[in-house]
Design a protein around this motif. Structure first.
Motif, PDB file in Angstrom:
ATOM      1  N   SER A  70       0.656  -1.270   0.057  1.00  0.00           N
ATOM      2  CA  SER A  70      -0.093  -0.121  -0.014  1.00  0.00           C
ATOM      3  C   SER A  70       0.872   1.276  -0.076  1.00  0.00           C
ATOM      4  O   SER A  70       0.320   2.424  -0.243  1.00  0.00           O
ATOM      5  N   LEU A  71       2.118   1.070   0.479  1.00  0.00           N
ATOM      6  CA  LEU A  71       2.905   2.417   0.239  1.00  0.00           C
ATOM      7  C   LEU A  71       3.424   2.604  -1.126  1.00  0.00           C
ATOM      8  O   LEU A  71       3.860   3.934  -1.410  1.00  0.00           O
ATOM      9  N   LEU A  72       3.081   2.022  -2.168  1.00  0.00           N
ATOM     10  CA  LEU A  72       3.376   2.239  -3.523  1.00  0.00           C
ATOM     11  C   LEU A  72       3.111   3.785  -3.720  1.00  0.00           C
ATOM     12  O   LEU A  72       3.456   4.636  -4.417  1.00  0.00           O
ATOM     13  N   ALA A  73       1.769   3.940  -3.703  1.00  0.00           N
ATOM     14  CA  ALA A  73       0.854   5.235  -4.125  1.00  0.00           C
ATOM     15  C   ALA A  73       1.599   6.205  -3.512  1.00  0.00           C
ATOM     16  O   ALA A  73       1.948   7.398  -4.135  1.00  0.00           O
ATOM     17  N   PRO A  74       1.718   6.623  -2.028  1.00  0.00           N
ATOM     18  CA  PRO A  74       2.294   7.532  -1.466  1.00  0.00           C
ATOM     19  C   PRO A  74       3.929   7.837  -1.767  1.00  0.00           C
ATOM     20  O   PRO A  74       4.209   8.996  -1.881  1.00  0.00           O
ATOM     21  N   THR A  75       4.597   6.759  -2.143  1.00  0.00           N
ATOM     22  CA  THR A  75       5.978   7.040  -2.405  1.00  0.00           C
ATOM     23  C   THR A  75       6.100   7.540  -3.857  1.00  0.00           C
ATOM     24  O   THR A  75       7.069   8.094  -4.222  1.00  0.00           O
ATOM     25  N   VAL A  76       5.265   6.801  -4.747  1.00  0.00           N
ATOM     26  CA  VAL A  76       5.424   7.326  -6.257  1.00  0.00           C
ATOM     27  C   VAL A  76       4.981   8.887  -6.406  1.00  0.00           C
ATOM     28  O   VAL A  76       5.576   9.436  -7.030  1.00  0.00           O
ATOM     29  N   PHE A  77       3.888   9.260  -5.256  1.00  0.00           N
ATOM     30  CA  PHE A  77       3.370  10.537  -5.465  1.00  0.00           C
ATOM     31  C   PHE A  77       4.801  11.477  -4.946  1.00  0.00           C
ATOM     32  O   PHE A  77       5.068  12.469  -5.384  1.00  0.00           O
ATOM     33  N   ASP A  78       5.532  10.789  -3.764  1.00  0.00           N
ATOM     34  CA  ASP A  78       6.707  11.657  -3.242  1.00  0.00           C
ATOM     35  C   ASP A  78       7.759  11.768  -4.478  1.00  0.00           C
ATOM     36  O   ASP A  78       8.288  12.968  -4.384  1.00  0.00           O
ATOM     37  N   VAL A  79       8.132  10.731  -5.067  1.00  0.00           N
ATOM     38  CA  VAL A  79       9.116  10.677  -5.873  1.00  0.00           C
ATOM     39  C   VAL A  79       8.656  11.276  -7.271  1.00  0.00           C
ATOM     40  O   VAL A  79       9.615  12.206  -8.022  1.00  0.00           O
ATOM     41  N   LEU A  80       7.351  11.218  -7.964  1.00  0.00           N
ATOM     42  CA  LEU A  80       7.116  11.601  -9.213  1.00  0.00           C
ATOM     43  C   LEU A  80       6.063  12.610  -9.289  1.00  0.00           C
ATOM     44  O   LEU A  80       6.097  13.525  -9.838  1.00  0.00           O
ATOM     45  N   ILE A  81       4.740  12.072  -8.961  1.00  0.00           N
ATOM     46  CA  ILE A  81       3.648  12.866  -8.969  1.00  0.00           C
ATOM     47  C   ILE A  81       3.508  14.256  -8.680  1.00  0.00           C
ATOM     48  O   ILE A  81       3.013  15.100  -9.345  1.00  0.00           O
ATOM     49  N   SER A  82       4.422  14.304  -7.622  1.00  0.00           N
ATOM     50  CA  SER A  82       4.488  15.670  -6.967  1.00  0.00           C
ATOM     51  C   SER A  82       5.242  16.910  -7.763  1.00  0.00           C
ATOM     52  O   SER A  82       5.156  17.997  -7.780  1.00  0.00           O
ATOM     53  N   ARG A  83       6.084  16.276  -8.784  1.00  0.00           N
ATOM     54  CA  ARG A  83       6.891  17.016  -9.479  1.00  0.00           C
ATOM     55  C   ARG A  83       6.300  17.271 -10.989  1.00  0.00           C
ATOM     56  O   ARG A  83       7.015  17.554 -11.827  1.00  0.00           O
ATOM     57  N   MET A  84       5.251  16.727 -11.219  1.00  0.00           N
ATOM     58  CA  MET A  84       4.616  16.842 -12.611  1.00  0.00           C
ATOM     59  C   MET A  84       3.286  17.730 -12.407  1.00  0.00           C
ATOM     60  O   MET A  84       2.651  17.905 -11.300  1.00  0.00           O
ATOM     61  N   ALA A  85       2.978  18.577 -13.411  1.00  0.00           N
ATOM     62  CA  ALA A  85       1.586  19.488 -13.473  1.00  0.00           C
ATOM     63  C   ALA A  85       0.442  18.487 -14.157  1.00  0.00           C
ATOM     64  O   ALA A  85       0.361  18.199 -15.148  1.00  0.00           O
ATOM     65  N   LEU A  86      -0.174  17.925 -13.211  1.00  0.00           N
ATOM     66  CA  LEU A  86      -1.357  17.033 -13.406  1.00  0.00           C
ATOM     67  C   LEU A  86      -2.695  17.511 -12.639  1.00  0.00           C
ATOM     68  O   LEU A  86      -2.588  18.186 -11.563  1.00  0.00           O
ATOM     69  N   LYS A  87      -3.673  16.997 -13.294  1.00  0.00           N
ATOM     70  CA  LYS A  87      -5.150  17.307 -12.745  1.00  0.00           C
ATOM     71  C   LYS A  87      -5.338  16.218 -11.728  1.00  0.00           C
ATOM     72  O   LYS A  87      -6.016  16.234 -10.471  1.00  0.00           O
ATOM     73  N   GLN A  88      -5.138  14.932 -12.121  1.00  0.00           N
ATOM     74  CA  GLN A  88      -5.206  13.598 -11.562  1.00  0.00           C
ATOM     75  C   GLN A  88      -4.151  12.705 -11.671  1.00  0.00           C
ATOM     76  O   GLN A  88      -3.815  12.587 -13.018  1.00  0.00           O
ATOM     77  N   ALA A  89      -3.975  11.609 -10.962  1.00  0.00           N
ATOM     78  CA  ALA A  89      -3.144  10.387 -11.239  1.00  0.00           C
ATOM     79  C   ALA A  89      -4.312   9.301 -10.417  1.00  0.00           C
ATOM     80  O   ALA A  89      -4.610   9.708  -9.356  1.00  0.00           O
ATOM     81  N   VAL A  90      -4.574   8.280 -11.183  1.00  0.00           N
ATOM     82  CA  VAL A  90      -5.563   7.156 -10.807  1.00  0.00           C
ATOM     83  C   VAL A  90      -4.908   5.891 -11.018  1.00  0.00           C
ATOM     84  O   VAL A  90      -4.257   5.347 -11.898  1.00  0.00           O
ATOM     85  N   ASN A  91      -4.709   5.277  -9.896  1.00  0.00           N
ATOM     86  CA  ASN A  91      -4.247   3.983  -9.824  1.00  0.00           C
ATOM     87  C   ASN A  91      -5.015   2.923 -10.752  1.00  0.00           C
ATOM     88  O   ASN A  91      -6.204   2.945 -10.804  1.00  0.00           O
TER      89      ASN A  91
END
Length: 154
Positions: A70-91
């Motif tokens: 379950s830690l994959l989602a927040p860690t991917v956010f930490d490393v990648l998603i937070s560094r992109m201009a996105l409206k949404q990221a959906v697993n």
């Protein structure tokens, strides 16, 4: 707010490469107990500290494999998603999940993330697949390796 420094174009160019490692996360007994409560998985090897100290081959309690997953989602956010201009990221899904080593209570883990592929699905949507290797601090074997897929929406 941070200025985004990863674009879809730059991300596509990173296929096959590690893009980063997350911050360390401690899987302490409190977190393990909370996960057990939320999931109704109260097997003694996770929640009974005294019995696990006596009977477990690991010398104490261990985190649930699915807690680590379950830690994959927040860690991917930490490393990648937070560094992109996105409206949404959906697993969208998980593939090739392998639990390789137990995480003993109190240990720290972090996720090493590599880009497997990025597919342009049109209308500002891109399907990202990452390979995730969750390292256990001070141990040779990772806790798990899994591919995760997410729809990134610009």
């Amino acid at each position: 707010m941070n200025t985004p420094d990863i674009t879809f174009q730059s991300l596509a160019g990173l296929a096959g490469q590690r893009i980063g490692s997350s911050s360390w996360i401690t899987l302490d007994q409190t977190r393990i107990d909370e996960f057990a409560h939320c999931t109704n998985d109260t097997q003694w090897i996770h929640v009974d500290v005294e019995r696990s100290a006596r009977e477990s081959p690991f010398g104490g309690t261990i985190a649930h494999g699915f807690l680590t997953l379950s830690l994959l989602a927040p860690t991917v956010f930490d490393v990648l998603i937070s560094r992109m201009a996105l409206k949404q990221a959906v697993n969208c899904g998980l593939d090739k999940i392998r639990f390789l080593a137990p995480v003993r209570a109190g240990k720290r883990v972090r996720n090493h993330i590599s880009v497997v592929s990025l597919e342009d699905k049109g209308n500002g949507r891109h399907l990202l697949t990452t390979e995730n290797t969750v390292e256990i601090e001070g141990e040779d074997k990772p806790a798990l390796v899994a591919n995760a897929t997410a729809m990134l929406i610009a």
